[in-house]
Design an enzyme around this catalytic site. Structure first.
Site, short mmCIF file in Angstrom:
data_model
loop_
_atom_site.label_atom_id
_atom_site.label_comp_id
_atom_site.label_asym_id
_atom_site.label_seq_id
_atom_site.Cartn_x
_atom_site.Cartn_y
_atom_site.Cartn_z
N HIS A 47 0.84 -1.18 0.00
CA HIS A 47 0.00 0.00 0.00
C HIS A 47 0.89 1.25 0.00
CE1 HIS A 47 0.19 -1.28 4.38
NE2 HIS A 47 0.88 -0.16 4.34
C1 T46 Z 1 3.93 -0.71 6.51
C2 T46 Z 1 4.27 -2.08 6.94
C3 T46 Z 1 5.72 -2.32 7.12
C4 T46 Z 1 -2.79 -0.15 13.72
O1 T46 Z 1 -3.81 -0.23 14.44
N1 T46 Z 1 -1.87 0.82 13.96
C5 T46 Z 1 -0.74 0.95 13.21
O2 T46 Z 1 0.07 1.85 13.46
C6 T46 Z 1 -0.54 0.02 12.13
C7 T46 Z 1 0.70 0.13 11.26
C8 T46 Z 1 -1.47 -0.95 11.90
N2 T46 Z 1 -2.58 -1.02 12.70
C9 T46 Z 1 -3.54 -2.10 12.45
C10 T46 Z 1 -4.29 -2.02 11.14
C11 T46 Z 1 -4.55 -3.49 10.82
O3 T46 Z 1 -5.74 -3.90 11.47
O4 T46 Z 1 -2.83 -3.34 12.43
C12 T46 Z 1 -3.38 -4.22 11.46
C13 T46 Z 1 -2.34 -4.67 10.47
O5 T46 Z 1 -1.96 -3.53 9.68
P1 T46 Z 1 -1.55 -3.66 8.12
O6 T46 Z 1 -2.44 -4.65 7.46
O7 T46 Z 1 -1.51 -2.28 7.55
O8 T46 Z 1 -0.11 -4.31 8.27
P2 T46 Z 1 1.06 -4.44 7.19
O9 T46 Z 1 2.12 -5.24 7.84
O10 T46 Z 1 0.57 -4.89 5.87
O11 T46 Z 1 1.58 -2.95 6.99
C14 T46 Z 1 2.17 -2.27 8.08
C15 T46 Z 1 1.90 -0.78 7.93
O12 T46 Z 1 0.49 -0.57 7.83
C16 T46 Z 1 2.56 -0.22 6.71
O13 T46 Z 1 2.46 1.17 6.71
O14 T46 Z 1 4.71 -0.06 5.83
O15 T46 Z 1 3.57 -2.47 8.11
#
Ligand code: T46
Length: 130
Positions: A47
């Site tokens: 993303h």
């Molecule tokens: C990135 C990579 C390396 C939160 O509640 N707070 C936060 O600060 C973050 C980052 C996520 N969340 C929640 C949102 C989702 O329910 O944690 C869950 C997993 O997040 P996401 O699907 O976005 O995870 P990744 O590993 O795909 O991405 C994250 C970051 O979102 C992104 O910016 O660069 O880690």
């Protein structure tokens, strides 16, 4: 998008790396999160953000990060705890090829806000005009 190498402040007790917002990284750090326990072959990220800048460091183990500005994709190896990668806003980021022991630390310029995410690649290309 740039790699930053930090000075290691080591002595006979071990190593220390210090990172200060608006000095060692070009933004005020409003949020810190980290990823670990990743599954083999499963990428993270995929993303972009409207506003958030991120700074990524593999504190342990290693991973690859592919950054895509809509025109060009570059893959970086993160494998040292004193080397980080700056991901600007409006850059599509994919984190992949994690080693099982990888701990990926992320410093972010904004508080968490789902509305700041662009999670669809076609929408991303439209926003960046590619
Ligand atoms: C990135 C990579 C390396 C939160 O509640 N707070 C936060 O600060 C973050 C980052 C996520 N969340 C929640 C949102 C989702 O329910 O944690 C869950 C997993 O997040 P996401 O699907 O976005 O995870 P990744 O590993 O795909 O991405 C994250 C970051 O979102 C992104 O910016 O660069 O880690």
């Amino acid at each position: 998008m740039s790699i930053i190498k930090h000075r290691i402040l080591g002595d006979h007790r071990g190593q220390l790396v210090a990172i200060e917002g608006q000095k060692d990284v070009p933004f005020e750090v409003k949020r810190v999160f980290y990823i670990y326990g990743t599954q083999l072959g499963v990428p993270r990220g995929q993303h972009s953000h409207h506003k958030t800048q991120q700074y990524l460091i593999a504190l342990n183990g290693s991973c690859k990060v592919t950054l895509d500005d809509g025109k060009k994709k570059i893959t970086y190896d993160l494998n040292q705890p004193n080397i980080g990668l700056l991901q600007d806003a409006l850059v599509w980021g994919t984190m992949h090829d994690f080693t099982p022991d990888c701990v990926l630390l992320v410093l972010a310029s904004e508080h968490y806000d789902e509305a700041d995410y662009i999670r669809n690649y076609d929408d991303f290309l439209k926003v960046v005009g590619a």
